[in-house]
Design a protein around this motif. Sequence first.
Motif, PDB file in Angstrom:
ATOM      1  N   VAL A 286      40.957 -38.887 -78.397  1.00  0.00           N
ATOM      2  CA  VAL A 286      41.334 -40.299 -78.502  1.00  0.00           C
ATOM      3  C   VAL A 286      41.961 -40.541 -79.877  1.00  0.00           C
ATOM      4  O   VAL A 286      41.439 -40.085 -80.898  1.00  0.00           O
ATOM      5  N   TRP A 288      43.024 -43.572 -82.484  1.00  0.00           N
ATOM      6  CA  TRP A 288      42.601 -44.960 -82.648  1.00  0.00           C
ATOM      7  C   TRP A 288      42.753 -45.403 -84.100  1.00  0.00           C
ATOM      8  O   TRP A 288      42.874 -44.587 -85.015  1.00  0.00           O
ATOM      9  N   ALA A 301      43.343 -48.247 -79.387  1.00  0.00           N
ATOM     10  CA  ALA A 301      43.034 -46.839 -79.103  1.00  0.00           C
ATOM     11  C   ALA A 301      43.759 -46.414 -77.835  1.00  0.00           C
ATOM     12  O   ALA A 301      44.002 -47.218 -76.937  1.00  0.00           O
ATOM     13  N   ALA A 303      44.249 -42.738 -75.079  1.00  0.00           N
ATOM     14  CA  ALA A 303      43.815 -41.397 -74.687  1.00  0.00           C
ATOM     15  C   ALA A 303      44.940 -40.731 -73.913  1.00  0.00           C
ATOM     16  O   ALA A 303      45.209 -41.099 -72.766  1.00  0.00           O
ATOM     17  N   LEU A 332      36.353 -47.990 -78.194  1.00  0.00           N
ATOM     18  CA  LEU A 332      36.280 -46.600 -77.772  1.00  0.00           C
ATOM     19  C   LEU A 332      35.381 -46.420 -76.550  1.00  0.00           C
ATOM     20  O   LEU A 332      35.675 -45.619 -75.657  1.00  0.00           O
ATOM     21  N   LEU A 335      37.417 -47.538 -73.630  1.00  0.00           N
ATOM     22  CA  LEU A 335      38.410 -46.533 -73.268  1.00  0.00           C
ATOM     23  C   LEU A 335      37.780 -45.380 -72.491  1.00  0.00           C
ATOM     24  O   LEU A 335      38.431 -44.763 -71.645  1.00  0.00           O
ATOM     25  N   SER A 339      38.082 -42.079 -68.552  1.00  0.00           N
ATOM     26  CA  SER A 339      37.857 -40.647 -68.505  1.00  0.00           C
ATOM     27  C   SER A 339      37.599 -40.189 -67.080  1.00  0.00           C
ATOM     28  O   SER A 339      36.882 -40.853 -66.322  1.00  0.00           O
TER      29      SER A 339
END
Length: 346
Positions: A286, A288, A301, A303, A332, A335, A339
């Motif tokens: 990531v 950020w 941020a 990814a 985070l 975010l 995943s």
Amino acid sequence: MFRRDPLQAARRELEAVLGGDVRPALPLLRLALRRGGVVGAARGGRVAVVGVGGVPEDGVFELASVTKPFTAALAGALVREGRLAWEAPLARLGGPFRGLPDFLTPRALATHTAGLPPHPARAALTTFTRFQDPYGGMDAPAALASARRWASRRGAGRFVYSNLGVGVLALALAHAAGEEVSAAGYGRALARYVTGPLGVPGVGLTPPARGLVAPTATLLGEGGVTGFGPLAGAGGLFGTAGELLAFGEAHLDGRAGKHWREVSQPPGLPPHLHGAAPGWFVRGGVWWHGGVARGTRTALAFAPQSGAVVTLLVRGGVPLLGARGGVEAAALELLAASSPLRAPAT
């Protein structure tokens, strides 16, 4: 009647964009947004932006240190134009940069490894006497003189987070772009090479007459916007959540260049970071950056693996006590919902 939870109401919108369960992020988001703010996410052409606590989704915030990725993007654009080289000393630009140590390069300044202190020495006093505008008593020559005086060859190559360093870089970028060496010159160069081409022309150094989200007051300040004086390239931009998401997406689709992929692990890097790239911190796949103004806080941020971008803009600035990283942590964790390892909500 029970009051509707605005974050629960936003949950489905965010999950529809990120593709996973955002419930683990809700406690951190609720804490970060307790005075109101905006949370946003973008992925694969879908965007969700939600205002909380009476703050409109298109509210304009101080971006504080989230300005630094924009400054790095300007450096990258000037490198692509042949006006700058990442490894070339600023002294080669001539003019007011003549005489700067040779270890002050764009890459070193953009990754906080140039051997400069966090602030000009006078900020130790002006942080209290000019709380809202600690650098405002300086001009560009004074900022360059401070860098010239306090640059440490022994410290070069070691990570020390530096507003002075990125502010000096921004002044150099203005010069390389053919603008005057000033915050205003930096702003014009940024508009020409970054915010205009990337479709976020609303991001700039001047707060709008309307739409600015009023910062909260603190014990040391009255709630006005934060001044950065000649170091505006370190923290002086204003923008909206939607514009930050678009800027993040421009990194993922290549329009912002590839400078952010050049990650290093310098000595002195804090243990919670895996690397530093020009304008960005890196951890666990990531990229950020966070920002703390006097009365607002920001985080952006993205990814690359999932293609997701998130941002968080909140009222409530620099804490006099406690940790500074709560807004970044909330972003985070949000975010992480993108995943592939986190299952969709049921």
